[in-house]
Design an enzyme around this catalytic site. Structure first.
Site, PDB file in Angstrom:
ATOM      1  CB  SER A   1      -1.836  -9.897   2.943  1.00 22.85           C
ATOM      2  OG  SER A   1      -1.054  -8.916   2.323  1.00 22.85           O
TER       3      SER A   1
ATOM      4  CD  GLU B   1       2.441   1.939  -0.220  1.00 20.73           C
ATOM      5  OE1 GLU B   1       3.495   2.306   0.319  1.00 20.73           O
ATOM      6  OE2 GLU B   1       2.157   0.757  -0.429  1.00 20.73           O
TER       7      GLU B   1
ATOM      8  CB  SER C   1       1.539  -3.183   9.873  1.00 18.88           C
ATOM      9  OG  SER C   1       2.295  -3.924   8.965  1.00 18.88           O
TER      10      SER C   1
ATOM     11  N   GLY D   1      -6.144  -4.109   5.628  1.00 23.76           N
ATOM     12  CA  GLY D   1      -6.563  -5.504   5.505  1.00 23.76           C
ATOM     13  C   GLY D   1      -6.606  -5.936   4.058  1.00 23.76           C
TER      14      GLY D   1
END
Ligand SMILES: Cc1cc2nc3c(=O)[nH]c(=O)nc-3n(C[C@H](O)[C@H](O)[C@H](O)COP(=O)(O)OP(=O)(O)OC[C@H]3O[C@@H](n4cnc5c(N)ncnc54)[C@H](O)[C@@H]3O)c2cc1C
Lengths: 387, 366
Positions: free
Chosen positions: A137, A254, A169, A135
């Site tokens: 954006s 990442e 997502s 969480g």
């Protein structure tokens, strides 16, 4: 003259156990494909959601492999994790359900979570039973993440969170979301201060999650509302006010993984198989050139993995990998069009066409998600002393 | 640093760095192109023993690793070295492999990647293009085909029909017509050396040079955009420029990574000129990526430099002209891409239907 321009990508140490693991995973995936366990999809780490499949991987011990054994991990090296993820990606396996938790949220919890969180959650993540959404954006905050408006106020025994997160997502199948929220008033001179990350159970009262359909037709990302959602004190990840530092180092790590260059490899693989028997010089040039670039990108990505293993913080190198790799994932599709035009929506059982069309419809996202390529170039330029 | 290095290797590199910095400034590079021999540079290179970097100690050389030699070549390219050091290092290594004696003179490899000159009745016939026959070169090392098997012939340049030509960067690229020429020396058959192997090795040398030159071009670009002011600020403060620099750095980094993986791969072979299938993929990758990057990096570097980069006096052009030539030599990105494509297709054709799933990845990830 600047020495930072010399980018170095050392070879990771690949021992037999890494090779063995790769073969095991490869054999398992081929078996699954043969048995109809899954149909290979492109961009599988974002488009392929199958909690059942994630559980299968968990049962085999292929999730959370680098974590301590006491938390459900296997204390293997980052390289072991690397080869597992590579094999899953090139097979087009439906891995989205656990991807973020295995890659990002698990390590975040390990680094900043409470002991209780680690004991209760990490083993479940490693088992492929617990999924976590990101969480970050919001409707008004994308690249400029420090501008998030989601607000957490201290209340008796914990915090109360109100705000909206966008594009998360897989949130529809996740039990938790890591939520970046403002915990003190915004100070325009210190915009990166006063942000905190929380681990929020998505079944908390006041949370609503709505799926958003993407242009490829998949409902994989979501809009989530938080209306005075109460979380206890121990839902704070790390220290209050330190959210920004955590996020940036999390993102840096990442950035250079194999999913930043292999999202569309499954298409190239299929195309090559189809073309091999009749390959002429021109096609060999176009397609061989792509294999060369993949190999080079992979050497870079593995180099970043090796630097991380050495305890370095290769932020610029990782950004270079992601910028080059994601653009190349798009290029693959554009170049294959020369031999396989992409026009119809239906594929009539033609696997290659299906993969190509789906890739084309999904590729705009490659250079956006996880920090846009423009943002990455900014990081690179800063690393080179220009900002 | 680049490829994994021993401490003594590092010492040699440091020496080379100082030597190049002292004797191969941009003025020397330009002067050499205009006909002034860089005598001090040439002597210094010789005195430091650099041409023997790849020659085993037993044969009177430095006994350096492949990694050392490629690092040296990359470093030299970062100075647009006005001397055929790379060609000489390779020639001496080839001599060592062939059992012929080394000489204390500029010795260069004469091999263009095309068909080898052939040996018949002790005489050699064939055409070799792009031979680095600089003034002062005393000995030519020519791989020749003796009914498909490689032997090494040597010649003194004066005894041959040589048409002098230059690369875009003014490097000697002569055309040598061998017409039943009698070699000075002729080696026995060289074990573990093939035409493919020579081609791969030389392609990797060029890829390495391109990588080294691009690093320098990026350094020049970064320094320039930090310094040059327009609209009241340094060019480097404009995002459009920052993104060009980032793109250029990316291509250069990719070429580095590709060259490094190929050097590692080749280092694992006891016979670096044998040309195995594994090294084909690695070397081809390096040459493809470096040659592609050459176009991108030169375009971006010139755009960031404005008219200054277009002037002869400013050093950037020495590097762009070199990499434009180097990318074509020993196989362009097109040539090597095709080689990869055909090799992979060939492998796929030979496995049973249904056994192919994942084969391409298996090959790529070797
Ligand atoms: C498939 C997908 C999955 C995602 N999953 C998640 C998730 O799980 N969780 C989550 O929190 N978010 C997720 N996101 C959101 C993603 O992180 C954002 O899309 C991204 O950070 C960019 O923000 P934005 O879309 O608001 O674009 P904007 O920030 O509005 O940018 C639009 C364009 O402007 C450019 N731009 C913006 N600022 C600058 C600048 N300073 N200089 C130059 N150019 C600039 C951008 O590069 C971009 O090209 C996902 C996105 C996608 C596409």
């Amino acid at each position: 003259m600047s020495e930072t321009i010399r980018f170095n990508f050392p070879a990771p140490v690949i021992d037999d156990s890494v090779d063995r693991l790769r073969k095991e995973v490869r054999a398992f995936l081929q078996e699954e494909i043969r048995n109809g366990g899954f149909r290979p999809v492109t961009d599988c780490w974002c488009s392929g959601i199958d909690p059942e499949f994630s559980r299968k991987l968990g049962q085999r011990g292929w999730l959370g492999v680098t974590w301590p054994k006491e938390y459900g991990g296997r204390e293997l090296s980052a390289l072991h994790r690397y080869v597992i993820t590579e094999e899953l990606l090139v097979a087009g396996a439906p891995v989205h359900a656990h991807w973020i938790a295995d890659r990002q949220s698990g390590p975040l919890i390990l680094a900043t979570g409470t002991e209780e969180m680690k004991r209760t959650l990490l083993p479940r993540i490693a088992a492929g039973e617990c999924f976590v959404a990101l969480g970050l954006s919001e409707p008004e905050s994308g690249s400029d993440l420090a501008s998030v408006r989601t607000r957490a106020y201290p209340v008796e025994g914990g915090w109360e969170i109100t705000g909206t997160k966008l594009w998360s997502s897989g949130a529809q199948i996740c039990q938790y979301m890591t939520v970046l929220a403002r915990t003190s008033e915004r100070d325009d001179k210190k915009r990166h201060e006063g942000l905190t990350q929380f681990l929020v159970p998505l079944d908390s009262p006041g949370v609503s999650v709505r799926g958003i359909r993407d242009m490829s037709g998949v409902e994989h990302f979501n809009e989530s509302h938080f209306e005075q959602v109460f979380v206890p004190e121990n839902a704070v990840l790390g220290s209050v006010g330190e959210g920004w530092t955590q996020i940036t180092s999390e993102l840096a790590l990442e950035r250079a993984g194999p999913e930043r260059l292999l999202s569309t490899f499954v298409v190239l693989e299929k195309a090559f198989l189809q073309a091999a028997a009749t390959m002429n010089g021109h096609q060999a040039t176009v397609m061989g050139g792509m294999l060369a670039r993949i190999r080079a990108l992979r050497a870079m990505s593995l180099g970043v993995a090796a630097l991380l293993e050495q305890g370095q913080y290769p932020e610029v190198e990782a950004s270079l990998v992601k910028d080059l790799g994601t653009r190349f994932e798009q290029d693959i599709i554009e170049r294959l069009r020369e031999f396989w035009p992409i026009q119809l929506k239906q594929s009539f059982g033609d696997d290659l066409h299906y993969l190509l069309a789906d890739s084309l419809l999904r590729q705009p996202s490659f250079t956006l998600r996880g920090g846009t390529n423009e943002v990455l170039k900014g990081i690179i330029a800063r690393g080179m002393g220009l900002r | 640093m680049g490829f994994e290095m021993e401490q003594t290797d590092q010492l040699i590199l440091d020496t080379a760095q100082r030597l190049f910095a002292d004797h191969c400034g941009a003025d020397v590079v330009n002067a050499t192109e205009n006909g002034t021999e860089p005598t001090r540079l040439l002597n210094a290179i010789f005195e430091a023993g650099l041409p023997l970097a790849w020659v085993p100690e037993a044969a009177g050389g430095v006994g350096g690793s492949l990694a050392l030699g490629f690092n040296l070549i990359r470093k030299a390219a970062g100075f647009a070295l006005a001397a055929p050091l790379a060609e000489t290092m390779v020639a001496n290594r080839v001599l060592a492999e062939s059992g012929l004696e080394m000489e204390a003179s500029w010795t260069v490899l004469v091999f263009d990647g095309g068909p080898l000159p052939t040996l018949a009745d002790g005489k050699i016939t064939g055409l070799v293009e792009n031979a680095p026959v600089y003034p002062g070169v005393a000995r030519l090392v020519v791989p020749v085909s003796d009914q498909g098997i490689i032997r090494i012939a040597t010649f003194v340049p004066d005894t041959l029909e040589i048409e002098h030509r230059e690369s875009l960067a003014g490097e000697s690229r002569a055309r040598i017509q061998l017409n039943k020429a009698s070699p000075l020396e002729l080696s026995p058959v060289v074990d573990g050396m093939s035409e493919h192997g020579l081609m791969q090795f030389c392609a990797l040398v060029r890829a390495c040079q391109i990588a080294g030159a691009m690093e320098k071009m990026n350094e020049l670009t970064v320094a320039y955009v930090k310094e040059r002011q327009q609209f009241g600020r340094a060019l480097g403060k404009f995002q459009a420029i920052q993104h060009k620099v980032a793109d250029s750095a990316g291509e250069s980094a990719l070429a580095n990574a590709a060259v490094e993986q190929a050097v590692r791969e080749l280092s694992e072979h006891p016979r670096p000129f044998s040309g195995s299938a594994d090294s084909l993929l690695s070397v081809a990758t390096a040459k493809v990526v470096a040659s592609e990057a050459a176009g991108t990096v030169s375009r971006l570097a010139h755009q960031c430099h404005g008219a200054m980069g277009f002037s002869y006096e400013y050093p950037l052009q020495q590097y762009s002209r070199r990499i434009w030539s180097w990318r074509e030599e020993y196989g362009s990105e097109f040539y090597w891409s095709e080689r990869i494509g055909l090799a992979v297709a060939e492998e796929l054709k030979h496995s049973a239907p249904g056994q192919n799933d994942g084969r391409v990845w298996e090959i790529v990830s070797r």
